[in-house]
Design a protein around this motif. Sequence first.
Motif, PDB file in Angstrom:
ATOM      1  N   PHE A 139      -4.680 -16.795 -16.138  1.00  0.00           N
ATOM      2  CA  PHE A 139      -5.212 -16.191 -17.366  1.00  0.00           C
ATOM      3  C   PHE A 139      -5.220 -14.685 -17.218  1.00  0.00           C
ATOM      4  CE2 PHE A 139      -6.837 -20.478 -17.249  1.00  0.00           C
ATOM      5  CZ  PHE A 139      -6.355 -20.919 -18.477  1.00  0.00           C
ATOM      6  N   THR A 140      -4.637 -14.024 -18.199  1.00  0.00           N
ATOM      7  CA  THR A 140      -4.539 -12.568 -18.187  1.00  0.00           C
ATOM      8  C   THR A 140      -4.325 -12.070 -19.606  1.00  0.00           C
ATOM      9  OG1 THR A 140      -3.037 -10.733 -17.625  1.00  0.00           O
ATOM     10  CG2 THR A 140      -2.126 -12.944 -17.414  1.00  0.00           C
ATOM     11  N   PRO A 141      -4.908 -10.900 -19.963  1.00  0.00           N
ATOM     12  CA  PRO A 141      -4.676 -10.369 -21.309  1.00  0.00           C
ATOM     13  C   PRO A 141      -3.204 -10.051 -21.556  1.00  0.00           C
ATOM     14  CG  PRO A 141      -6.361  -9.086 -20.151  1.00  0.00           C
ATOM     15  CD  PRO A 141      -5.801 -10.059 -19.161  1.00  0.00           C
ATOM     16  N   THR A 142      -2.399  -9.947 -20.480  1.00  0.00           N
ATOM     17  CA  THR A 142      -0.983  -9.613 -20.666  1.00  0.00           C
ATOM     18  C   THR A 142      -0.122 -10.862 -20.894  1.00  0.00           C
ATOM     19  OG1 THR A 142      -0.569  -9.710 -18.295  1.00  0.00           O
ATOM     20  CG2 THR A 142      -1.207  -7.574 -19.178  1.00  0.00           C
ATOM     21  N   GLY A 143      -0.758 -12.038 -20.938  1.00  0.00           N
ATOM     22  CA  GLY A 143       0.008 -13.276 -21.061  1.00  0.00           C
ATOM     23  C   GLY A 143       0.328 -13.652 -22.489  1.00  0.00           C
ATOM     24  N   PRO A 145     -11.374 -18.258 -20.840  1.00  0.00           N
ATOM     25  CA  PRO A 145     -10.074 -18.778 -21.282  1.00  0.00           C
ATOM     26  C   PRO A 145      -9.765 -20.158 -20.702  1.00  0.00           C
ATOM     27  CG  PRO A 145      -9.859 -16.481 -20.652  1.00  0.00           C
ATOM     28  CD  PRO A 145     -11.249 -16.894 -20.299  1.00  0.00           C
ATOM     29  N   ALA A 146     -10.125 -20.395 -19.420  1.00  0.00           N
ATOM     30  CA  ALA A 146      -9.860 -21.708 -18.813  1.00  0.00           C
ATOM     31  C   ALA A 146     -10.657 -22.779 -19.552  1.00  0.00           C
ATOM     32  CB  ALA A 146     -10.239 -21.688 -17.324  1.00  0.00           C
ATOM     33  N   LEU A 147     -11.919 -22.486 -19.847  1.00  0.00           N
ATOM     34  CA  LEU A 147     -12.748 -23.457 -20.565  1.00  0.00           C
ATOM     35  C   LEU A 147     -12.217 -23.677 -21.980  1.00  0.00           C
ATOM     36  CD1 LEU A 147     -16.228 -22.361 -19.259  1.00  0.00           C
ATOM     37  CD2 LEU A 147     -15.281 -24.667 -19.128  1.00  0.00           C
ATOM     38  N   ALA A 148     -11.744 -22.622 -22.601  1.00  0.00           N
ATOM     39  CA  ALA A 148     -11.203 -22.760 -23.968  1.00  0.00           C
ATOM     40  C   ALA A 148      -9.998 -23.690 -23.946  1.00  0.00           C
ATOM     41  CB  ALA A 148     -10.824 -21.381 -24.520  1.00  0.00           C
ATOM     42  N   LEU A 149      -9.115 -23.487 -22.966  1.00  0.00           N
ATOM     43  CA  LEU A 149      -7.924 -24.344 -22.885  1.00  0.00           C
ATOM     44  C   LEU A 149      -8.325 -25.798 -22.577  1.00  0.00           C
ATOM     45  CD1 LEU A 149      -4.780 -24.427 -22.929  1.00  0.00           C
ATOM     46  CD2 LEU A 149      -4.872 -24.168 -20.439  1.00  0.00           C
ATOM     47  N   LEU A 150      -9.238 -25.968 -21.614  1.00  0.00           N
ATOM     48  CA  LEU A 150      -9.685 -27.324 -21.261  1.00  0.00           C
ATOM     49  C   LEU A 150     -10.263 -28.038 -22.479  1.00  0.00           C
ATOM     50  CD1 LEU A 150     -11.501 -26.794 -17.831  1.00  0.00           C
ATOM     51  CD2 LEU A 150      -9.524 -28.253 -18.264  1.00  0.00           C
ATOM     52  N   ARG A 158      -0.165 -15.569 -25.853  1.00  0.00           N
ATOM     53  CA  ARG A 158      -1.377 -15.963 -26.560  1.00  0.00           C
ATOM     54  C   ARG A 158      -1.450 -17.490 -26.661  1.00  0.00           C
ATOM     55  NH1 ARG A 158      -3.841 -13.395 -31.233  1.00  0.00           N
ATOM     56  NH2 ARG A 158      -2.694 -11.525 -30.661  1.00  0.00           N
ATOM     57  N   ILE A 159      -2.599 -18.066 -26.331  1.00  0.00           N
ATOM     58  CA  ILE A 159      -2.785 -19.517 -26.448  1.00  0.00           C
ATOM     59  C   ILE A 159      -2.833 -19.881 -27.928  1.00  0.00           C
ATOM     60  CG2 ILE A 159      -4.360 -21.444 -25.982  1.00  0.00           C
ATOM     61  CD1 ILE A 159      -5.418 -19.798 -23.572  1.00  0.00           C
ATOM     62  N   ASP A 160      -2.035 -20.878 -28.331  1.00  0.00           N
ATOM     63  CA  ASP A 160      -2.111 -21.364 -29.709  1.00  0.00           C
ATOM     64  C   ASP A 160      -2.068 -22.894 -29.699  1.00  0.00           C
ATOM     65  OD1 ASP A 160       0.527 -22.056 -29.291  1.00  0.00           O
ATOM     66  OD2 ASP A 160       1.338 -20.414 -30.478  1.00  0.00           O
ATOM     67  N   GLN A 161      -2.197 -23.479 -30.889  1.00  0.00           N
ATOM     68  CA  GLN A 161      -2.339 -24.929 -30.964  1.00  0.00           C
ATOM     69  C   GLN A 161      -1.061 -25.644 -30.521  1.00  0.00           C
ATOM     70  OE1 GLN A 161      -5.242 -26.209 -31.322  1.00  0.00           O
ATOM     71  NE2 GLN A 161      -4.813 -28.379 -31.604  1.00  0.00           N
ATOM     72  N   ALA A 162       0.090 -25.005 -30.731  1.00  0.00           N
ATOM     73  CA  ALA A 162       1.350 -25.637 -30.291  1.00  0.00           C
ATOM     74  C   ALA A 162       1.346 -25.773 -28.766  1.00  0.00           C
ATOM     75  CB  ALA A 162       2.542 -24.802 -30.762  1.00  0.00           C
ATOM     76  N   LEU A 163       0.888 -24.731 -28.092  1.00  0.00           N
ATOM     77  CA  LEU A 163       0.814 -24.763 -26.630  1.00  0.00           C
ATOM     78  C   LEU A 163      -0.224 -25.799 -26.166  1.00  0.00           C
ATOM     79  CD1 LEU A 163       1.823 -22.829 -24.126  1.00  0.00           C
ATOM     80  CD2 LEU A 163      -0.589 -22.278 -24.124  1.00  0.00           C
ATOM     81  N   VAL A 164      -1.350 -25.850 -26.871  1.00  0.00           N
ATOM     82  CA  VAL A 164      -2.393 -26.829 -26.539  1.00  0.00           C
ATOM     83  C   VAL A 164      -1.829 -28.243 -26.657  1.00  0.00           C
ATOM     84  CG1 VAL A 164      -4.580 -27.817 -27.371  1.00  0.00           C
ATOM     85  CG2 VAL A 164      -4.335 -25.330 -27.135  1.00  0.00           C
TER      86      VAL A 164
END
Length: 254
Positions: free
Chosen positions: A91-95, A148-153, A97-103
């Motif tokens: 997780f990094t601000p330079t990565g 961010p890890a919790l958001a993705l989980l 962006r997490i979106d629903q397609a990735l989820v």
Amino acid sequence: MRFDVITLFPDLFAPFLTQGVTRRAYESRQVDVRLWQLRDFADDNYRRVDDRPYGGGPGMVMLAEPLERSLAAIRASQAEAGYPATPLVLFTPTGRRIDQALVREFAQGPGATLLCGRYEGVDQRFVDRHVELELSLGDFVLSGGELPALALLDAVTRLQPGVLNDAQSHVQDSFSEGLLDCPHFSRPEVLDTPEGPRPVPPVLLSGHHADIARWRREQSLRITAERRPELIEAARAAGRLSKADERYLATLGL
Ligand SMILES: C[S@@+](CC[C@H](N)C(=O)[O-])C[C@H]1O[C@@H](n2cnc3c(N)ncnc32)[C@H](O)[C@@H]1O
């Protein structure tokens, strides 16, 4: 599905993993979350996992060597349990962006190994050797990768079969069809407010399922057009808008 999380703050995870609709998935290990305290892989009495950056400047950098050892332990544990070596995500601000397609992609995969950064970030040599995906929660800077890890989980877990009480619930969510969600109403039918009575939109009380579905779709289209017009364009380009959708958008001048 298994997630291994490398973090300096494993205690931050327990409150999220033991509450709400996702709790059962974690407790039953339908989504198996293993927390790895990076300090356990330090090699000095101070359990040091960071040091000053070469070249000077503010802040500290997460050291490559404890990270290498933690990752080796995770790989050994995964192999012992018969799991594949899951992709390492930083997780990094330079990565990206997490979106629903990735989820959705993660929701169908074997899980991941999640690296929660702290300080100024991670020694780039470790990143270059092991990290497969760099993910950002958005264009702002947090003090660590745990949120961010919790958001993705959380986002991945609620897509697992049986996690939500109503399986249709996530089908109606924002982004599931490339549009934002419609507004929702519940009791009372008329809400007394200082500005006067606020009734529920009458169509929702009509019992006509097709009319209700059409109204909700139009509200989604309207809200998406107002707030995220680029999503309308993307839905149009992907052929996800019906003739009725286009007729409604035309009434909005779109
Ligand atoms: C203080 S930040 C480091 C910021 C980094 N120096 C930069 O400017 O890009 C510490 C850690 O928080 C996490 N982090 C902060 N903001 C984030 C975001 N928007 N998305 C994902 N992770 C983030 C990362 O793991 C990062 O290594």
